[in-house]
Write an enzyme that holds these catalytic residues in place. Structure first.
Site, PDB file in Angstrom:
ATOM      1  N   CYS A  23       3.013   1.391  -5.461  1.00 31.65           N
ATOM      2  CA  CYS A  23       2.732  -0.039  -5.340  1.00 31.65           C
ATOM      3  C   CYS A  23       2.486  -0.703  -6.688  1.00 31.65           C
ATOM      4  O   CYS A  23       2.597  -1.925  -6.809  1.00 31.65           O
ATOM      5  CB  CYS A  23       1.562  -0.258  -4.402  1.00 31.65           C
ATOM      6  SG  CYS A  23       1.969   0.203  -2.707  1.00 31.65           S
ATOM      7  N   TYR A  53       0.846  -1.199   0.000  1.00 30.41           N
ATOM      8  CA  TYR A  53       0.000   0.000   0.000  1.00 30.41           C
ATOM      9  C   TYR A  53       0.876   1.242   0.000  1.00 30.41           C
ATOM     10  O   TYR A  53       2.000   1.233   0.482  1.00 30.41           O
ATOM     11  CB  TYR A  53      -0.947   0.012   1.202  1.00 30.41           C
ATOM     12  CG  TYR A  53      -0.276   0.196   2.551  1.00 30.41           C
ATOM     13  CD1 TYR A  53      -0.057   1.477   3.069  1.00 30.41           C
ATOM     14  CD2 TYR A  53       0.150  -0.890   3.304  1.00 30.41           C
ATOM     15  CE1 TYR A  53       0.566   1.659   4.307  1.00 30.41           C
ATOM     16  CE2 TYR A  53       0.761  -0.715   4.535  1.00 30.41           C
ATOM     17  CZ  TYR A  53       0.976   0.563   5.030  1.00 30.41           C
ATOM     18  OH  TYR A  53       1.593   0.748   6.243  1.00 30.41           O
ATOM     19  N   CYS A  54       0.358   2.304  -0.579  1.00 35.15           N
ATOM     20  CA  CYS A  54       1.059   3.588  -0.610  1.00 35.15           C
ATOM     21  C   CYS A  54       0.010   4.694  -0.730  1.00 35.15           C
ATOM     22  O   CYS A  54      -1.186   4.424  -0.643  1.00 35.15           O
ATOM     23  CB  CYS A  54       2.086   3.644  -1.727  1.00 35.15           C
ATOM     24  SG  CYS A  54       1.581   2.835  -3.241  1.00 35.15           S
ATOM     25  N   THR A  55       0.441   5.926  -0.918  1.00 36.98           N
ATOM     26  CA  THR A  55      -0.473   7.065  -0.809  1.00 36.98           C
ATOM     27  C   THR A  55      -1.651   6.983  -1.784  1.00 36.98           C
ATOM     28  O   THR A  55      -2.809   6.888  -1.385  1.00 36.98           O
ATOM     29  CB  THR A  55       0.278   8.385  -1.014  1.00 36.98           C
ATOM     30  OG1 THR A  55       1.372   8.446  -0.097  1.00 36.98           O
ATOM     31  CG2 THR A  55      -0.647   9.577  -0.785  1.00 36.98           C
TER      32      THR A  55
END
Length: 295
Positions: A198, A191-193
């Site tokens: 990702c 997961y990322c912003t």
């Protein structure tokens, strides 16, 4: 009355002439008085723009008029404000650049992109799909933070693995070192912003033998829109503009710890020494003290 907004977006798609896209977006952004950052490569575009909502909607109509960008997922959030000219105060200027990668993992030769996006990336999970996976597999599921370690200090998924990374380029070295090989037999959710890091990270992990890799579609932003602070997320979301961070509700947990006094804080600040380019989690009181000390 002005309605300041910030829009976050990316598209992975082959671009035959990145320089032409750069000139188009620079000229369009300047004509509309937008501010923010756009990065373009042969593999697509990644950007964050701020401005008054009606102006950003004009930009969006033009952006989507180009067929490869037609289905872009635009993620909207509240801006801090606009100046008298309607320009976002969350960004100092408009920056539009062409680079080898639209997200800098330092591995441009490993990324494969076609008209449908990244080839070989992790299985996409909607926020609802993530909850279904956790309900089915329980503690077996591993949350893997695809951001820099500083970002995770003020907000992260509960129990997540947070790699010791200062920049996105550190991920390749860590994966190649074998330090996370024990996760190769588990369901790993990256997961990322907003999702872009990702897209690449999940593919890098899959190509290195991680057998069950997922990516949270739309990133933390879309998850927060769906579940706020009543799901699996704790804390604030770090953002790369003047706001510093955003919360998904009025009851967001404060999980950051001030490096000076140990107090709970979600505040991040640049090192006061101009020769130092690092950021840290520090409350306002301790930041004032260290700034005076460096004066």
């Amino acid at each position: 009355m002005a309605t300041p907004k910030i829009v976050l977006f990316y598209v992975f798609t082959p671009l035959a002439d990145p320089e032409a896209v750069r000139a188009w977006q620079r000229d369009l952004g300047e004509a509309l008085g937008l501010r923010g950052r756009l990065i373009i490569s042969k593999d697509g575009i990644n950007g964050t723009l701020g401005g008054d909502l009606p102006v950003l909607k004009r930009w969006a109509r033009s952006f989507r008029s180009y067929a490869p960008f037609r289905d872009v997922d635009l993620k909207w959030s509240e801006g801090t404000g606009v100046d008298a000219g309607g320009r976002s105060i969350d960004f100092p200027k408009l920056s539009v650049r062409v680079r080898d990668e639209i997200v800098s993992f330092g591995a441009p030769g490993e990324l494969r992109v076609d008209e449908n996006g990244v080839v070989g990336g992790g299985t996409r999970l909607s926020p609802e799909g993530l909850h279904d996976l956790v309900a089915e597999r329980g503690d077996e599921v591993v949350f893997f933070d695809g951001r820099n370690a500083l970002e995770a200090q003020i907000g992260r998924f509960r129990g997540a693995v947070v790699p010791d990374t200062d920049t996105t380029r550190d991920f390749v070295q860590l994966l190649d070192s074998g330090v996370y090989d024990e996760l190769k037999g588990k369901p790993v959710v990256t997961y990322c912003t907003g999702g872009i890091r990702c897209e690449v990270l999940s593919g890098l992990m899959a190509s290195r033998g991680f057998g069950e890799v997922y990516q949270l579609e739309g990133g933390i932003v879309r998850y927060g829109e769906k579940y706020g602070d009543d799901g699996l997320w704790d804390g604030s979301l770090y953002v790369f503009d003047k706001r510093g961070s955003v919360d998904f509700s009025d009851h967001a947990a404060v999980i950051g710890v001030c490096e000076g006094c140990g107090a709970a804080t979600k505040r991040t600040a640049n090192c006061p020494d101009l020769s130092c380019r690092t950021q840290s989690v520090v409350c306002e009181a301790c930041d004032t003290v260290r700034c005076v000390a460096h004066a």
